[in-house]
Motif scaffolding. Structure first.
Motif, PDB file in Angstrom:
ATOM      1  N   LEU A 226       0.815  -1.203   0.000  1.00 21.87           N
ATOM      2  CA  LEU A 226       0.000   0.000   0.000  1.00 21.87           C
ATOM      3  C   LEU A 226       0.854   1.261   0.000  1.00 21.87           C
ATOM      4  CD1 LEU A 226      -2.761  -0.975   2.599  1.00 21.87           C
ATOM      5  CD2 LEU A 226      -2.847  -1.153   0.104  1.00 21.87           C
ATOM      6  N   LEU A 227       2.022   1.191   0.625  1.00 21.65           N
ATOM      7  CA  LEU A 227       2.878   2.369   0.755  1.00 21.65           C
ATOM      8  C   LEU A 227       4.326   1.929   0.884  1.00 21.65           C
ATOM      9  CD1 LEU A 227       3.379   5.437   1.354  1.00 21.65           C
ATOM     10  CD2 LEU A 227       3.040   4.881   3.771  1.00 21.65           C
ATOM     11  N   ASP A 228       5.175   2.492   0.044  1.00 17.21           N
ATOM     12  CA  ASP A 228       6.626   2.343   0.171  1.00 17.21           C
ATOM     13  C   ASP A 228       7.156   3.725   0.532  1.00 17.21           C
ATOM     14  OD1 ASP A 228       9.245   1.643   0.117  1.00 17.21           O
ATOM     15  OD2 ASP A 228       9.330   1.126  -2.014  1.00 17.21           O
ATOM     16  N   SER A 229       7.296   3.982   1.828  1.00 16.71           N
ATOM     17  CA  SER A 229       7.547   5.340   2.296  1.00 16.71           C
ATOM     18  C   SER A 229       9.008   5.718   2.116  1.00 16.71           C
ATOM     19  CB  SER A 229       7.158   5.468   3.775  1.00 16.71           C
ATOM     20  OG  SER A 229       8.153   4.900   4.602  1.00 16.71           O
ATOM     21  N   ARG A 230       9.297   7.015   2.296  1.00 17.77           N
ATOM     22  CA  ARG A 230      10.674   7.485   2.283  1.00 17.77           C
ATOM     23  C   ARG A 230      11.306   7.412   3.664  1.00 17.77           C
ATOM     24  NH1 ARG A 230      10.799  12.906   4.081  1.00 17.77           N
ATOM     25  NH2 ARG A 230       8.840  14.052   3.897  1.00 17.77           N
ATOM     26  N   PHE A 231      10.550   6.904   4.647  1.00 13.00           N
ATOM     27  CA  PHE A 231      11.082   6.677   5.982  1.00 13.00           C
ATOM     28  C   PHE A 231      11.501   5.213   6.091  1.00 13.00           C
ATOM     29  CE2 PHE A 231       8.156  10.189   6.217  1.00 13.00           C
ATOM     30  CZ  PHE A 231       8.803  11.115   7.020  1.00 13.00           C
ATOM     31  N   ASN A 232      12.365   4.919   7.067  1.00 16.18           N
ATOM     32  CA  ASN A 232      12.834   3.543   7.116  1.00 16.18           C
ATOM     33  C   ASN A 232      12.052   2.688   8.109  1.00 16.18           C
ATOM     34  OD1 ASN A 232      14.008   4.415   9.593  1.00 16.18           O
ATOM     35  ND2 ASN A 232      15.632   2.912   9.380  1.00 16.18           N
ATOM     36  N   GLU A 233      11.061   3.279   8.792  1.00 12.86           N
ATOM     37  CA  GLU A 233      10.266   2.467   9.714  1.00 12.86           C
ATOM     38  C   GLU A 233       8.841   2.981   9.803  1.00 12.86           C
ATOM     39  OE1 GLU A 233      10.079   1.521  14.501  1.00 12.86           O
ATOM     40  OE2 GLU A 233      12.036   1.852  13.564  1.00 12.86           O
TER      41      GLU A 233
END
Length: 633
Positions: A226-233
């Protein structure tokens, strides 16, 4: 005069402190909006959507534990609360009457995951020796499942009674039947699965670490991202009634080993007030980018909150360079609460478009978990120190606000302080001040002076100093709060001597034509310079517009000599210049020109005999300073 003459420049240099505002007139420091108030420190206060200070919701202490970390909290159907701790590896039970007891005491270090089934059975996951315990309603406990994984980060109980476990450091999700038979449900191919939830269709929603993704896994084990964020967690997930998914995301600089404990470290906790720093609400569809926030010490975003809509699109709706979001919940009204660290603030996101307001601040460094109660109250846990609180609907009786510290860059004389407030019956706003000559308040600072009585303008009692701070104490009751909308402080900087930092002499005969008129058209009915135009001519550090006037085309005129110079007034005062000269063999100065406003002068050298001359430039702030305070350099 022939070309055999020589000119020498004479300068007067002084050491100064930089300032960007004129000291020749009273200056005014105003705090009157949300961003300005957020730069102060708060206790038992809220900053509402209009940027005004009000009393915040009342905090009731539920649990103060010897462990520095209380990681999570859940509630059984009968209202009993269970809290997972570290570094004691215990689950603490809080009964409806407020009494507490140990429900589970393990040999492991921390309880990062707890969940309760509909029949009241408690499940707890431990770290760093990952085990899942089951505690029956009668208090009997046993290991339900012992996977090979190191960490149990999250547990979720399905309506069927099946328990789902998020683990690390292999990123596996397990499913455990009620009789204790566990098996892999889905391998996320990440380092850690940090959080689990169920959507309204029975899918498992998982947040991962290294990388920070939100996954949806169907009951049969079919995954989608659903989401591949730019944060690592992805730290926590909450799902709204309409199926909208909200997720907190953080950047963790140390992702080896324990991703949570590398962010939250055990520290001595002070009960002093904590800064409420600036945050920003963003609405960036599909491709968010890092936003630089006001008054932030770093451009590295510490965390954010994502909204994932039911059609699959997502927004980054909140981010901060100062606060790390650890948990969030969706309120019945649709607004969001965000628990953060490392200054224990709880924000509320509400409205259309979303606006973040500071709801309250906990007396701890991190707000680790939030839990709604049926009566509308919120319970939450903290770390450093480990405590549990109930956030109640009624207001606190009193609250304190301390402004940021004003640095006037030099010794200042304090004038008046005035404030705007609304004080219904049985409420009041009291204002105090203190000052000193160290950047941080210490024993050399004055005591808090006040309260001041006249909101329209009270004379500040502090003696001359460089640093200044004010404090407001709001008093009300559980139903009524005063409102503080602005505070304005008047002061006068000590005048600092201007300085001429350099003189440049063009080759003989080189002059510059005046540039063609340019700029904005004049303003009808206004005679003079706009504030922007005046500011552009101020000589302040980093702004040499006034010291370097615009010059036109370079031409040659025999017998003329061009001087330009740079001058700085660290108060930002408007300067005037006198140009003087003397023969090197003489001691008496002769005036060439007085009260120049531009830092350029052309000398007709044919008016003096051949020889060697010294030029003197005198800069004065008398144009904008009281004659008794005027200085020259």
């Amino acid at each position: 005069m022939s070309s055999r003459y020589k000119i020498l420049g004479s300068l007067v240099l002084t050491l100064t402190i930089a300032s960007t505002i004129s000291a020749s007139r009273p200056l005014f420091w105003e705090v009157s909006n949300r961003n300005a108030f957020l730069r102060g420190v708060v206790e038992n206060l809220s900053i509402n959507s209009y940027g005004h200070l009000t009393l915040g919701p009342k905090l009731a202490l539920l649990l103060q534990h010897s462990s520095p970390f209380l990681w999570n909290i859940t509630q059984a159907p009968d209202g009993t609360l269970y809290v997972g701790s570290g570094n004691s590896g215990q689950v603490i039970k809080i009964n409806n009457n407020g009494t507490e007891s140990i429900s589970l005491d393990t040999e492991e270090l921390a309880i990062h995951a707890i969940a309760v089934s509909s029949n009241g059975t408690l499940y707890a996951g431990t770290s760093p020796d990952g085990k899942i315990y089951r505690v029956n309603a009668n208090g009997d406990s046993a290991v339900l499942f012992d996977p090979p994984d190191k960490y149990i980060w999250s547990l979720a109980v399905h309506s069927s009674g099946t328990v789902y476990a998020a683990t690390g450091d292999e990123g596996m999700i397990y499913q455990i039947t009620p009789n204790g038979i566990g098996s892999p449900f889905y391998d996320t191919n990440t380092t850690n699965v940090m959080t689990l939830a169920f959507d309204n269709k029975g899918n498992v929603i998982a947040g991962t670490e290294s990388p920070g993704k939100v996954l949806r896994i169907s009951p049969s084990g079919e995954p989608s991202v659903l989401l591949d964020s730019r944060f690592n967690e992805i730290r926590s997930i909450s799902i709204g009634r309409d199926g909208t998914i909200f997720a907190t995301a953080i950047n963790n600089s140390d992702i080896s080993g324990n991703p949570i404990e590398s962010v939250i470290t055990q520290q001595a906790t002070s009960q002093t007030l904590t800064p409420a720093v600036s945050i920003q609400v963003t609405s960036v569809r599909l491709h968010p980018s890092t936003t630089t926030l006001p008054n932030s010490s770093s451009t590295q975003t510490k965390g954010g909150v994502y909204q994932i809509l039911t059609d699959g699109s997502w927004d980054l709706i909140w981010e901060s360079t100062e606060d790390t979001p650890y948990d969030l919940l969706v309120e019945p009204s649709g607004s969001l609460l965000i628990g953060t660290g490392n200054t224990g603030k709880i924000y509320r996101l509400t409205g259309t478009p979303l606006e973040a307001v500071l709801l309250t601040r906990a007396p701890a460094q991190q707000v680790t978990a939030l839990l709604p109660e049926e009566n509308g109250n919120i319970v939450f846990t903290t770390a450093n120190p480990g405590k549990a609180f109930r956030l109640q609907a009624e207001l606190s009786d009193t609250g304190h606000y301390e402004s940021e510290i004003l640095d006037t860059e030099t010794i200042a004389t304090w004038g008046t302080i005035r404030w705007r407030s609304s004080t219904p019956v049985e409420t009041e706003v009291n204002v105090f001040t203190r000052s000193g000559n160290t950047r941080m308040p210490d024993e050399t600072w004055s005591e808090w002076l006040g309260p001041y009585l006249n909101a329209e303008g009270s004379t500040i009692r502090n003696s001359k100093s460089r640093y200044f701070q004010w404090k407001a104490v709001l008093v009300g009751n559980s139903q009524i709060s005063p409102l503080l909308t602005s505070v304005t402080t008047a002061y006068l900087q000590r005048n600092i001597r201007p300085r001429v930092s350099s003189v440049s002499i063009e080759p003989p005969g080189v002059v510059f034509q005046k540039p063609y008129p340019s700029g904005d058209p004049g303003i009808a009915g206004f005679d003079g310079d706009t504030p922007t135009q005046r500011l552009s001519r101020q000589v302040v550090p980093g702004n040499t517009a006034a010291a370097n006037p615009v010059q036109g085309q370079r031409v040659f005129k025999n017998g003329l000599l061009t001087f330009t110079w740079k001058a700085v007034d660290d108060n930002g005062d408007d300067l005037e210049y006198d140009v003087l000269y003397r023969n090197q063999e003489q001691t008496e100065w002769n005036t060439l020109r007085q009260k120049l406003t531009a830092s350029i002068f052309v000398w007709d050298t044919t008016s003096v005999p051949d020889g060697k001359y010294i030029i003197r430039i005198v800069a004065s702030d008398s144009k904008s300073t009281h004659p008794e305070r005027a200085l020259s350099g």
